[in-house]
Design a protein around this motif. Structure first.
Motif, PDB file in Angstrom:
ATOM      1  N   CYS A 352       0.870  -1.175   0.000  1.00  0.00           N
ATOM      2  CA  CYS A 352       0.000   0.000   0.000  1.00  0.00           C
ATOM      3  C   CYS A 352       0.911   1.230   0.000  1.00  0.00           C
ATOM      4  O   CYS A 352       2.072   1.171   0.402  1.00  0.00           O
ATOM      5  CB  CYS A 352      -0.935   0.010   1.204  1.00  0.00           C
ATOM      6  SG  CYS A 352      -0.131   0.200   2.809  1.00  0.00           S
ATOM      7  N   ILE A 361      -3.838  -0.194   7.223  1.00  0.00           N
ATOM      8  CA  ILE A 361      -3.542  -1.630   7.178  1.00  0.00           C
ATOM      9  C   ILE A 361      -2.974  -2.085   8.521  1.00  0.00           C
ATOM     10  O   ILE A 361      -3.216  -3.222   8.950  1.00  0.00           O
ATOM     11  CB  ILE A 361      -2.588  -1.945   6.017  1.00  0.00           C
ATOM     12  CG1 ILE A 361      -3.257  -1.592   4.688  1.00  0.00           C
ATOM     13  CG2 ILE A 361      -2.190  -3.414   6.024  1.00  0.00           C
ATOM     14  CD1 ILE A 361      -4.586  -2.288   4.440  1.00  0.00           C
ATOM     15  N   LEU A 391      -7.663  -3.285   1.411  1.00  0.00           N
ATOM     16  CA  LEU A 391      -7.247  -4.605   1.888  1.00  0.00           C
ATOM     17  C   LEU A 391      -7.406  -5.656   0.796  1.00  0.00           C
ATOM     18  O   LEU A 391      -6.520  -6.501   0.589  1.00  0.00           O
ATOM     19  CB  LEU A 391      -8.073  -4.985   3.116  1.00  0.00           C
ATOM     20  CG  LEU A 391      -7.804  -6.364   3.713  1.00  0.00           C
ATOM     21  CD1 LEU A 391      -6.402  -6.425   4.311  1.00  0.00           C
ATOM     22  CD2 LEU A 391      -8.862  -6.699   4.765  1.00  0.00           C
TER      23      LEU A 391
END
Length: 449
Positions: A352, A361, A391
């Motif tokens: 990410c 996260i 996610l």
């Protein structure tokens, strides 16, 4: 603390958020951070937890029309430490959420140090633990020894890219007889007055001369293993953007559209914007000016910018190598390493991109771990929420062979129902996400912050 239940490796934004979420759930945490224990990364400046390295902005805080603003909203609902401290130390930045980076890091560090369920240990971890619940949140600057251990455990080579840091200028060295304060289109954010940026205008000749200077400037040398490493598009060095075409910067970080110069009544041909970087307003960073120019070259070239002829720099730009794992192949939907499920990964090492995404996260990894310790399974957030969409991208939604760092965006969300007008889509995404998150939280007995 005599015994921990979860070991978190890395005290950046993801590790800090994960530690907070677990501690608030009554779980004892050992948080290992190598900075402050004799080690440092190429990019960090301090040993503070959750240090913001590149920018001081969490980007848009508009939760009705922007995916990252929606992620802010969802994290606040889930008792995010990162968002709570960011809100306490926010600075004028139009519709963006920018913070005093030092006060922000100090605030996060203090909150974690004061929590009775958290033990912070300044130590470098060289090997993945062979047992015990662990969250690896070492970020894109993972120490070489641990990176090798991760490689051994995954059987996959790490992917890498370069990330570049923008310079910071002392406010009192900016010539305000040339520059002026304004936000694009005079847009007013949650704080500030619509004059949140310092704008340094360029005419056509000044712009072309500056771009040529970027192209000709002396750059940081590469080591052999670095030469084929790609850049992340969201943090592209300004000179690399300039290589794509003479006008590229005018449609990127140097765009003058929407900024009326009060001295001419017109938009400048190009503009260099600076955004407040600390609470005192004494430091301002050059927006979008990440660079790999050598330091002396930066000083010489950036002082050719109108209003910055006498600029003094609190920090010059820099370049560092970032690493991330091939998460869609390696991690299950609960962020567990498939080959060693006692280990979870969180934050930028998962692929990410961005401060907020990294912390998000970390947040969900911790909530998964807390549920598992309680003998339960927390289902992932719905895919039409910002957290669930991000996610899902990390844990299987992306093609592993072409996997690259990704900010949260509406392109990761499931399509809306047919018939939604284009102008209503952003609000449609955010309203649907709000409803889905509320149902998910209610079904899993998660209290709203």
């Amino acid at each position: 603390m005599s015994q921990h239940q979860v070991h978190i490796i890395g005290g950046g934004l993801a590790g800090s958020e994960a530690a907070w979420q677990l501690a608030e759930a009554g779980i004892r945490v050992r948080l290992s951070e190598m900075r402050g224990g004799g080690d440092m990364t190429p990019a960090h400046q301090s040993d503070g937890l959750a240090e913001m390295v590149c920018s001081n902005s969490f980007r848009s805080d508009d939760g009705d029309s922007n995916a990252v603003g929606l992620l802010h909203r969802e994290m606040r609902a889930l008792n995010s430490l990162i968002m709570n401290v960011a809100d306490q130390h926010k600075l004028p930045a139009g519709s963006a959420l920018a913070v005093d980076r030092d006060l922000f890091s100090d605030g996060v560090t203090r909150r974690l140090m004061e929590h009775p369920n958290i033990e912070i240990v300044r130590e470098r971890i060289d090997q993945l633990p062979s047992d015990g619940m662990t969250i690896v949140a070492t970020g894109p600057l993972t120490a070489e020894s641990l990176a090798h251990s991760i490689g051994d455990a995954t059987g996959k080579d790490s992917l890498t890219f370069f990330d570049a840091i923008a310079p910071i200028v002392y406010r009192d060295t900016i010539d305000m007889d040339i520059a002026w304060k304004a936000s694009r289109w005079d847009k007013v954010g949650p704080i500030g007055d619509g004059k949140d940026y310092i704008n340094c205008p360029m005419d056509k000749d000044q712009y072309y001369t500056f771009v040529q200077g970027l192209l000709d400037g002396e750059k940081t040398d590469f080591k052999d293993w670095e030469k084929e490493t790609p850049y992340f598009e969201g943090c592209m060095p300004i000179e690399v953007m300039a290589e794509r075409g003479i006008e590229t910067l005018r449609f990127g970080p140097m765009k003058g559209v929407g900024l009326d110069n009060p001295r001419t009544g017109r938009w400048p041909y190009a503009v260099v914007q600076l955004r407040q970087d600390n609470d005192l307003g004494t430091l301002w960073n050059m927006v979008g000016f990440q660079t790999k120019l050598k330091h002396a070259e930066q000083v010489r070239l950036f002082r050719t910018i109108p209003a910055l002829e006498k600029a003094e720099f609190a920090r010059l730009g820099g370049l560092h190598r970032n690493s991330f794992i091939r998460s869609p192949d390696l991690l299950d939907p609960q962020l567990r390493l498939k080959t060693s499920p006692h280990i979870r990964f969180a934050g930028q090492i998962t692929g990410c991109e961005g401060y907020v995404e990294s912390a998000a996260i970390g947040l969900i990894a911790a909530r998964f771990a807390a549920a598992e310790l309680g003998g339960k399974t927390l289902p992932p957030p719905p895919s039409d929420t910002a957290l669930g969409a991000l996610l899902g991208h990390i844990t299987g939604g992306a093609d592993a062979d072409s996997y690259q760092p990704m900010n949260v965006n509406f392109g990761l969300f499931p399509p809306l129902a047919d018939g939604v007008r284009k102008k209503d889509r952003k609000l449609g995404y955010t309203q649907r996400a709000g409803q889905s998150l509320a149902v998910w939280m209610n079904e899993n007995s998660i209290k709203t912050n």
